[in-house]
Write a protein that holds these residues in place. Structure first.
Motif, PDB file in Angstrom:
ATOM      1  N   LYS A 133       0.831  -1.198   0.000  1.00 47.72           N
ATOM      2  CA  LYS A 133       0.000   0.000   0.000  1.00 47.72           C
ATOM      3  C   LYS A 133       0.869   1.253   0.000  1.00 47.72           C
ATOM      4  O   LYS A 133       2.001   1.244   0.494  1.00 47.72           O
ATOM      5  CB  LYS A 133      -0.908   0.015   1.229  1.00 47.72           C
ATOM      6  N   GLU A 134       0.293   2.334  -0.539  1.00 51.29           N
ATOM      7  CA  GLU A 134       1.008   3.605  -0.545  1.00 51.29           C
ATOM      8  C   GLU A 134       1.359   4.035   0.869  1.00 51.29           C
ATOM      9  O   GLU A 134       2.438   4.586   1.107  1.00 51.29           O
ATOM     10  CB  GLU A 134       0.171   4.694  -1.232  1.00 51.29           C
ATOM     11  N   SER A 135       0.452   3.795   1.800  1.00 54.63           N
ATOM     12  CA  SER A 135       0.716   4.178   3.194  1.00 54.63           C
ATOM     13  C   SER A 135       1.939   3.431   3.738  1.00 54.63           C
ATOM     14  O   SER A 135       2.721   4.000   4.506  1.00 54.63           O
ATOM     15  CB  SER A 135      -0.507   3.925   4.072  1.00 54.63           C
ATOM     16  N   ALA A 136       2.126   2.189   3.332  1.00 57.98           N
ATOM     17  CA  ALA A 136       3.301   1.421   3.772  1.00 57.98           C
ATOM     18  C   ALA A 136       4.578   2.028   3.197  1.00 57.98           C
ATOM     19  O   ALA A 136       5.606   2.107   3.890  1.00 57.98           O
ATOM     20  CB  ALA A 136       3.176  -0.041   3.363  1.00 57.98           C
ATOM     21  N   VAL A 137       4.516   2.463   1.940  1.00 58.73           N
ATOM     22  CA  VAL A 137       5.675   3.121   1.326  1.00 58.73           C
ATOM     23  C   VAL A 137       6.006   4.398   2.093  1.00 58.73           C
ATOM     24  O   VAL A 137       7.163   4.661   2.426  1.00 58.73           O
ATOM     25  CB  VAL A 137       5.427   3.437  -0.169  1.00 58.73           C
ATOM     26  N   LYS A 138       4.981   5.190   2.397  1.00 62.17           N
ATOM     27  CA  LYS A 138       5.199   6.447   3.120  1.00 62.17           C
ATOM     28  C   LYS A 138       5.800   6.205   4.494  1.00 62.17           C
ATOM     29  O   LYS A 138       6.710   6.923   4.923  1.00 62.17           O
ATOM     30  CB  LYS A 138       3.883   7.212   3.248  1.00 62.17           C
ATOM     31  N   VAL A 139       5.304   5.188   5.191  1.00 61.00           N
ATOM     32  CA  VAL A 139       5.842   4.863   6.518  1.00 61.00           C
ATOM     33  C   VAL A 139       7.299   4.440   6.405  1.00 61.00           C
ATOM     34  O   VAL A 139       8.148   4.880   7.188  1.00 61.00           O
ATOM     35  CB  VAL A 139       4.990   3.766   7.197  1.00 61.00           C
ATOM     36  N   ARG A 140       7.603   3.599   5.425  1.00 60.51           N
ATOM     37  CA  ARG A 140       8.986   3.145   5.253  1.00 60.51           C
ATOM     38  C   ARG A 140       9.907   4.303   4.881  1.00 60.51           C
ATOM     39  O   ARG A 140      11.047   4.379   5.367  1.00 60.51           O
ATOM     40  CB  ARG A 140       9.060   2.045   4.200  1.00 60.51           C
ATOM     41  N   LEU A 141       9.435   5.197   4.023  1.00 60.98           N
ATOM     42  CA  LEU A 141      10.226   6.384   3.679  1.00 60.98           C
ATOM     43  C   LEU A 141      10.458   7.246   4.920  1.00 60.98           C
ATOM     44  O   LEU A 141      11.574   7.692   5.181  1.00 60.98           O
ATOM     45  CB  LEU A 141       9.529   7.212   2.596  1.00 60.98           C
ATOM     46  N   PHE A 142       9.399   7.478   5.693  1.00 58.38           N
ATOM     47  CA  PHE A 142       9.499   8.299   6.899  1.00 58.38           C
ATOM     48  C   PHE A 142      10.496   7.689   7.887  1.00 58.38           C
ATOM     49  O   PHE A 142      11.388   8.365   8.381  1.00 58.38           O
ATOM     50  CB  PHE A 142       8.116   8.449   7.550  1.00 58.38           C
ATOM     51  N   ARG A 143      10.332   6.399   8.147  1.00 59.25           N
ATOM     52  CA  ARG A 143      11.211   5.735   9.115  1.00 59.25           C
ATOM     53  C   ARG A 143      12.655   5.675   8.625  1.00 59.25           C
ATOM     54  O   ARG A 143      13.592   5.839   9.404  1.00 59.25           O
ATOM     55  CB  ARG A 143      10.697   4.335   9.423  1.00 59.25           C
ATOM     56  N   GLY A 144      12.828   5.431   7.346  1.00 64.95           N
ATOM     57  CA  GLY A 144      14.175   5.381   6.786  1.00 64.95           C
ATOM     58  C   GLY A 144      14.869   6.732   6.849  1.00 64.95           C
ATOM     59  O   GLY A 144      16.037   6.827   7.230  1.00 64.95           O
ATOM     60  N   ARG A 145      14.126   7.801   6.486  1.00 69.02           N
ATOM     61  CA  ARG A 145      14.709   9.152   6.564  1.00 69.02           C
ATOM     62  C   ARG A 145      15.044   9.509   8.006  1.00 69.02           C
ATOM     63  O   ARG A 145      16.111  10.065   8.285  1.00 69.02           O
ATOM     64  CB  ARG A 145      13.748  10.177   5.971  1.00 69.02           C
ATOM     65  N   LYS A 146      14.131   9.175   8.918  1.00 67.03           N
ATOM     66  CA  LYS A 146      14.364   9.473  10.336  1.00 67.03           C
ATOM     67  C   LYS A 146      15.598   8.728  10.831  1.00 67.03           C
ATOM     68  O   LYS A 146      16.458   9.299  11.506  1.00 67.03           O
ATOM     69  CB  LYS A 146      13.141   9.096  11.170  1.00 67.03           C
ATOM     70  N   ARG A 147      15.688   7.483  10.483  1.00 63.55           N
ATOM     71  CA  ARG A 147      16.828   6.675  10.923  1.00 63.55           C
ATOM     72  C   ARG A 147      18.136   7.231  10.365  1.00 63.55           C
ATOM     73  O   ARG A 147      19.147   7.284  11.062  1.00 63.55           O
ATOM     74  CB  ARG A 147      16.616   5.235  10.481  1.00 63.55           C
ATOM     75  N   MET A 148      18.107   7.648   9.091  1.00 57.16           N
ATOM     76  CA  MET A 148      19.315   8.233   8.489  1.00 57.16           C
ATOM     77  C   MET A 148      19.673   9.553   9.177  1.00 57.16           C
ATOM     78  O   MET A 148      20.847   9.811   9.430  1.00 57.16           O
ATOM     79  CB  MET A 148      19.137   8.413   6.982  1.00 57.16           C
ATOM     80  N   ARG A 149      18.658  10.382   9.476  1.00 58.95           N
ATOM     81  CA  ARG A 149      18.913  11.651  10.199  1.00 58.95           C
ATOM     82  C   ARG A 149      19.517  11.356  11.561  1.00 58.95           C
ATOM     83  O   ARG A 149      20.458  12.033  11.994  1.00 58.95           O
ATOM     84  CB  ARG A 149      17.620  12.445  10.371  1.00 58.95           C
ATOM     85  N   ASP A 150      18.983  10.366  12.249  1.00 59.62           N
ATOM     86  CA  ASP A 150      19.499  10.010  13.570  1.00 59.62           C
ATOM     87  C   ASP A 150      20.956   9.559  13.476  1.00 59.62           C
ATOM     88  O   ASP A 150      21.771   9.901  14.325  1.00 59.62           O
ATOM     89  CB  ASP A 150      18.649   8.907  14.206  1.00 59.62           C
ATOM     90  N   MET A 151      21.278   8.781  12.435  1.00 60.49           N
ATOM     91  CA  MET A 151      22.660   8.332  12.269  1.00 60.49           C
ATOM     92  C   MET A 151      23.593   9.507  12.021  1.00 60.49           C
ATOM     93  O   MET A 151      24.679   9.569  12.579  1.00 60.49           O
ATOM     94  CB  MET A 151      22.755   7.330  11.105  1.00 60.49           C
ATOM     95  N   VAL A 152      23.132  10.469  11.202  1.00 59.64           N
ATOM     96  CA  VAL A 152      23.960  11.641  10.901  1.00 59.64           C
ATOM     97  C   VAL A 152      24.159  12.473  12.166  1.00 59.64           C
ATOM     98  O   VAL A 152      25.269  12.910  12.453  1.00 59.64           O
ATOM     99  CB  VAL A 152      23.308  12.488   9.776  1.00 59.64           C
ATOM    100  N   SER A 153      23.084  12.669  12.926  1.00 57.03           N
ATOM    101  CA  SER A 153      23.208  13.490  14.130  1.00 57.03           C
ATOM    102  C   SER A 153      24.074  12.797  15.184  1.00 57.03           C
ATOM    103  O   SER A 153      24.810  13.461  15.907  1.00 57.03           O
ATOM    104  CB  SER A 153      21.828  13.845  14.696  1.00 57.03           C
ATOM    105  N   MET A 154      24.000  11.472  15.270  1.00 56.67           N
ATOM    106  CA  MET A 154      24.848  10.750  16.223  1.00 56.67           C
ATOM    107  C   MET A 154      26.316  10.865  15.832  1.00 56.67           C
ATOM    108  O   MET A 154      27.174  11.048  16.690  1.00 56.67           O
ATOM    109  CB  MET A 154      24.442   9.283  16.299  1.00 56.67           C
ATOM    110  N   GLU A 155      26.599  10.764  14.536  1.00 59.33           N
ATOM    111  CA  GLU A 155      27.982  10.877  14.082  1.00 59.33           C
ATOM    112  C   GLU A 155      28.517  12.281  14.297  1.00 59.33           C
ATOM    113  O   GLU A 155      29.653  12.459  14.665  1.00 59.33           O
ATOM    114  CB  GLU A 155      28.093  10.496  12.601  1.00 59.33           C
ATOM    115  N   GLY A 156      27.670  13.271  14.037  1.00 57.10           N
ATOM    116  CA  GLY A 156      28.099  14.661  14.181  1.00 57.10           C
ATOM    117  C   GLY A 156      28.160  15.112  15.616  1.00 57.10           C
ATOM    118  O   GLY A 156      28.976  15.949  15.983  1.00 57.10           O
ATOM    119  N   GLY A 157      27.313  14.534  16.469  1.00 57.24           N
ATOM    120  CA  GLY A 157      27.231  14.991  17.851  1.00 57.24           C
ATOM    121  C   GLY A 157      28.173  14.274  18.804  1.00 57.24           C
ATOM    122  O   GLY A 157      28.431  14.741  19.892  1.00 57.24           O
ATOM    123  N   ILE A 158      28.666  13.113  18.407  1.00 60.36           N
ATOM    124  CA  ILE A 158      29.508  12.348  19.332  1.00 60.36           C
ATOM    125  C   ILE A 158      30.964  12.466  18.963  1.00 60.36           C
ATOM    126  O   ILE A 158      31.406  12.602  17.934  1.00 60.36           O
ATOM    127  CB  ILE A 158      29.080  10.864  19.368  1.00 60.36           C
TER     128      ILE A 158
END
Length: 158
Positions: A133-158
């Motif tokens: 479903k489109e909603s599943a794609v949107k959720v996966r995109l949202f979670r993937g982007r969030k996870r990537m942002r978290d990885m970038v912020s962890m690398e930059g902040g630590i």
């Protein structure tokens, strides 16, 4: 039309795209090549009728991603290619950090992110290709982007 000619044309047109999709999902060059070969074998076996080139490409991507998912599910002793090798194969120097983070995502998230941002598919098209479903794609995109942002912020902040 001659099916031999059809398969040759499909291999020429779509091998590169399928390779990129499979290597991103599997992180293993040999498995990616096997998945592509299996995809084209199914193309020959099924001899599907397509409405247009985009339908054919979407069908091939869907089959390839399903094969990759099956390979991941049953992979026991296949070693992964190092992230450095995948980076050298796919990414321009300025994209290596992003690719490294993409490869760290779960398969579901990295598949939709790759199809959306690299291959340029819209949410509806990804949903059609993957059979979700489109909603599943949107959720996966949202979670993937969030996870990537978290990885970038962890690398930059630590």
């Amino acid at each position: 039309m001659d099916s031999g000619k059809d398969i040759r044309e499909a291999v020429i047109k779509y091998s590169d795209t399928l390779y990129k999709v499979c290597i991103v999902i599997l992180c293993n060059e040999h498995d990616a090549q096997d998945a592509i070969q299996d995809t084209f074998c199914r193309y020959l076996e099924k001899r599907p009728e397509f409405q247009d080139e985009e339908h054919e490409k979407a069908w091939l991507i869907r089959v390839a991603t399903n094969i990759c998912r099956d390979m991941i599910r049953f992979r026991i002793r296949h070693p992964k290619v190092s992230i450095d090798e995948v980076e050298n194969t796919l990414a321009a120097p300025e994209q290596k950090e992003i690719l490294r983070e993409l490869l760290e995502l779960p398969a579901r998230q990295k598949t939709v992110i790759y199809l959306h941002y690299v291959e340029g598919y819209r949410v509806k098209e990804i949903a059609d290709i993957l059979g979700i479903k489109e909603s599943a794609v949107k959720v996966r995109l949202f979670r993937g982007r969030k996870r990537m942002r978290d990885m970038v912020s962890m690398e930059g902040g630590i």
